[in-house]
Design a protein around this motif. Structure first.
Motif, short mmCIF file in Angstrom:
data_model
loop_
_atom_site.label_atom_id
_atom_site.label_comp_id
_atom_site.label_asym_id
_atom_site.label_seq_id
_atom_site.Cartn_x
_atom_site.Cartn_y
_atom_site.Cartn_z
N UNK A 41 0.82 -1.21 0.00
CA UNK A 41 0.00 0.00 0.00
C UNK A 41 0.86 1.26 0.00
N UNK A 42 1.92 1.28 0.79
CA UNK A 42 2.79 2.46 0.82
C UNK A 42 3.47 2.67 -0.53
N UNK A 43 3.80 1.59 -1.22
CA UNK A 43 4.44 1.73 -2.53
C UNK A 43 3.51 2.34 -3.58
N UNK A 44 2.24 2.47 -3.27
CA UNK A 44 1.29 3.15 -4.17
C UNK A 44 1.37 4.66 -4.02
N UNK A 45 2.03 5.13 -2.96
CA UNK A 45 2.18 6.57 -2.72
C UNK A 45 3.19 7.12 -3.73
#
Length: 116
Positions: A41-45
């Protein structure tokens, strides 16, 4: 470090590092399952390019705990600051809501000086 050259089009890549201590090793499997989804999910930032999860050696005074480090490669300090302002509070709260005081985390930002 092939993919992590430090600079891309004049923007300095930074490493955002989160060091986690799982105080109750019995929850490690559950925590790892959550952590993998959390990292995705953080890598979608915007600006977050890649991440690695490492386990760390447990020293004698830390017996009974599990130690992890997550390193995120972020394209520039501006992207990282945007994450801190707009995303980090909710991401951090999710972990606290799920695991309470069974873990602790500290964070640091690393800047590449030299690569050999």
């Amino acid at each position: 470090f092939g993919a992590f050259s430090g600079r891309k089009e004049g923007v300095m890549t930074v490493v955002y590092e989160v060091n986690v201590t799982i105080l109750d090793e019995s929850i490690k499997e559950e925590y790892m399952a959550w952590l993998k989804a959390h990292v995705v999910d953080i890598l979608k930032v915007e600006g977050f390019k890649s991440a690695q999860i490492y386990s760390r050696k447990v020293e004698k005074e830390e017996e009974g705990a599990a130690l992890l480090t997550v390193q995120y490669h972020v394209e520039g300090e501006e992207a990282l600051n945007s994450y801190f302002t707009h995303h980090a509070p909710a991401f951090r709260q999710d972990g606290i809501k799920r695991f309470g005081s069974k873990f602790s985390a500290n964070r640091r930002v690393l800047y590449l000086e030299e690569s050999f």
